[in-house]
Design an enzyme around this catalytic site. Sequence first.
Site, PDB file in Angstrom:
ATOM      1  N   ARG A 270     -13.056  18.290  -7.439  1.00 24.20           N
ATOM      2  CA  ARG A 270     -11.956  18.317  -8.407  1.00 24.20           C
ATOM      3  C   ARG A 270     -11.141  17.044  -8.241  1.00 24.20           C
ATOM      4  O   ARG A 270     -10.622  16.746  -7.169  1.00 24.20           O
ATOM      5  CB  ARG A 270     -11.074  19.545  -8.185  1.00 24.20           C
ATOM      6  CG  ARG A 270     -11.793  20.857  -8.475  1.00 24.20           C
ATOM      7  CD  ARG A 270     -10.828  22.026  -8.485  1.00 24.20           C
ATOM      8  NE  ARG A 270      -9.838  21.884  -9.532  1.00 24.20           N
ATOM      9  CZ  ARG A 270     -10.025  22.196 -10.813  1.00 24.20           C
ATOM     10  NH1 ARG A 270     -11.178  22.679 -11.206  1.00 24.20           N
ATOM     11  NH2 ARG A 270      -9.068  22.045 -11.702  1.00 24.20           N
TER      12      ARG A 270
ATOM     13  N   THR B 155     -12.464  13.535 -15.584  1.00 26.89           N
ATOM     14  CA  THR B 155     -12.474  14.300 -14.345  1.00 26.89           C
ATOM     15  C   THR B 155     -13.817  14.084 -13.668  1.00 26.89           C
ATOM     16  O   THR B 155     -14.790  13.662 -14.294  1.00 26.89           O
ATOM     17  CB  THR B 155     -12.262  15.798 -14.594  1.00 26.89           C
ATOM     18  OG1 THR B 155     -13.286  16.265 -15.486  1.00 26.89           O
ATOM     19  CG2 THR B 155     -10.898  16.070 -15.198  1.00 26.89           C
TER      20      THR B 155
ATOM     21  N   TYR C  42      -4.578   8.493   5.989  1.00 25.33           N
ATOM     22  CA  TYR C  42      -3.662   7.937   4.986  1.00 25.33           C
ATOM     23  C   TYR C  42      -4.204   6.598   4.522  1.00 25.33           C
ATOM     24  O   TYR C  42      -4.622   5.772   5.351  1.00 25.33           O
ATOM     25  CB  TYR C  42      -2.270   7.732   5.577  1.00 25.33           C
ATOM     26  CG  TYR C  42      -1.205   8.621   4.985  1.00 25.33           C
ATOM     27  CD1 TYR C  42      -0.946   8.602   3.621  1.00 25.33           C
ATOM     28  CD2 TYR C  42      -0.451   9.461   5.790  1.00 25.33           C
ATOM     29  CE1 TYR C  42       0.039   9.409   3.076  1.00 25.33           C
ATOM     30  CE2 TYR C  42       0.548  10.268   5.259  1.00 25.33           C
ATOM     31  CZ  TYR C  42       0.781  10.238   3.897  1.00 25.33           C
ATOM     32  OH  TYR C  42       1.752  11.031   3.362  1.00 25.33           O
TER      33      TYR C  42
ATOM     34  N   GLU D 238      -2.746   4.531   1.482  1.00 25.49           N
ATOM     35  CA  GLU D 238      -2.032   4.046   0.298  1.00 25.49           C
ATOM     36  C   GLU D 238      -2.455   2.615  -0.014  1.00 25.49           C
ATOM     37  O   GLU D 238      -2.556   1.774   0.878  1.00 25.49           O
ATOM     38  CB  GLU D 238      -0.527   4.103   0.528  1.00 25.49           C
ATOM     39  CG  GLU D 238       0.037   5.515   0.546  1.00 25.49           C
ATOM     40  CD  GLU D 238       1.549   5.522   0.686  1.00 25.49           C
ATOM     41  OE1 GLU D 238       2.088   4.540   1.231  1.00 25.49           O
ATOM     42  OE2 GLU D 238       2.174   6.505   0.270  1.00 25.49           O
TER      43      GLU D 238
ATOM     44  N   ASP E  17     -10.025  10.529 -23.728  1.00 24.67           N
ATOM     45  CA  ASP E  17      -9.907  11.570 -22.715  1.00 24.67           C
ATOM     46  C   ASP E  17     -11.260  12.281 -22.672  1.00 24.67           C
ATOM     47  O   ASP E  17     -11.508  13.214 -23.431  1.00 24.67           O
ATOM     48  CB  ASP E  17      -8.777  12.536 -23.057  1.00 24.67           C
ATOM     49  CG  ASP E  17      -8.519  13.541 -21.943  1.00 24.67           C
ATOM     50  OD1 ASP E  17      -9.366  13.643 -21.033  1.00 24.67           O
ATOM     51  OD2 ASP E  17      -7.485  14.229 -21.975  1.00 24.67           O
TER      52      ASP E  17
ATOM     53  N   LYS F 287     -16.303  19.477 -13.550  1.00 20.82           N
ATOM     54  CA  LYS F 287     -16.941  19.908 -14.796  1.00 20.82           C
ATOM     55  C   LYS F 287     -18.436  19.566 -14.757  1.00 20.82           C
ATOM     56  O   LYS F 287     -19.101  19.801 -13.752  1.00 20.82           O
ATOM     57  CB  LYS F 287     -16.222  19.311 -16.004  1.00 20.82           C
ATOM     58  CG  LYS F 287     -14.737  19.707 -16.095  1.00 20.82           C
ATOM     59  CD  LYS F 287     -14.110  19.201 -17.368  1.00 20.82           C
ATOM     60  CE  LYS F 287     -12.680  19.688 -17.521  1.00 20.82           C
ATOM     61  NZ  LYS F 287     -11.733  18.993 -16.612  1.00 20.82           N
TER      62      LYS F 287
END
Length: 417
Positions: free
Chosen positions: A244, A235, A63, A65, A209, A238
């Site tokens: 991903r 991203t 974890y 955060e 984008d 691709k």
Amino acid sequence: MPVAHTLEGPLSVDVLGRQDPELAEILLAELARQTTTLQLIAAENFTSPAVLAALGSPLANKYAEGYPGARHHGGCELVDVAERVAVDRAKALFGAEHANVQSHSGSSAVLAAYAALLRPGDTVLAMGLPHGGHLTHGSPANFSGRWFDFVGYGVDPESGLIDHDQVRALARSHRPKAIVCGSISYPRHIDYAAFREVADEVGAYLVADAAHPIGLVAGGAAPSPVPYADVVCATTHKVLRGPRGGMLLCGSELAERVDRAVFPFTQGGAQMHTVAAKAVAFGEAATPAFTAYAHQVVANARALARSLAAEGLLVTTGGTDTHLLTVDPAPLGVDARTARGRLAAAGMVLDTCALPHPDVRGLRLGTAAVTTQGMGETEAARIGALFATAVRDESAGRRVREEVRNLTGRFPPYPGQ
């Protein structure tokens, strides 16, 4: 003595097979599907074994955060280092002042960009969905269409190219708070300077984008949006060939707003195994081999476009500058959905997409994955011929499937696995 590594390789499922044979069988079947059919989905690729190794690492347990040096959990000393490596590599690769590598997906990155720059009800100008806009560009089924007032621009019906006169006219008329440039199916380079000029004229933020072209940008095969956009969303899969996930690039003046929009506003803890895998991908993309790969992706896409056009399919915009192209199979006597079904039966995996004509759908395909496998322009041209054969004649599916199997057998994505 602790076991340092219990797998024989990144694709090994030995451990999983002993623990859960049902899931192991599914994984092996998916590997067989990917390696014996042609992966022509423009948004997909094969990651490297090193990326897969990072994804399957103990960092998946942690974890984290917050951000390096300011976490909400203890024990983050090493994952802090991993994230800093990813950030530094992304900044160097794209020439950006700031990078956030925590976004779980491209859509998450776009959501964070909107959260950093906009308030609910603000007007946004983006490519209309029928012309190639993404769900996050104003779809009523998506958060974007529910929270913001989207106005859609499109492409010239004759050339298929973005109508910049329309973009300017709509911007002057609607005075948007932000303008979004980018598409899921536009095969040509985006003119970021032209969008920047319009954004400056109307006092709007410019959001790029760049989910599709960012890998080409990394390899010097496409123009970069970084010098022009206030925020770049992308991203990491691709063409970039990483895990991903998503990322954001921006100038230092927006860095804090972007970071807070990712955490704590739109998502919780970062997926540290994915962040590490992004770092691996950024490192790989900074090599001469990746530069050669990115240019080969474009050369293959152009060879595929020429082949499809010679076979009688209608290639939108007359070709491509990028890794993707869109085609209308109607000249061969079938609609897009029928064509996709015939191609799937022949071992060729791709998508349908909207075309800039009322109620017309086409086929979207890309060359990122087959180029990763080592295929070149000769193979791309042959794929075009096989594509047309399968679309024209449903009875040819079995014969084409066998040739596809032979082709993929010559170019395995993971040799030796």
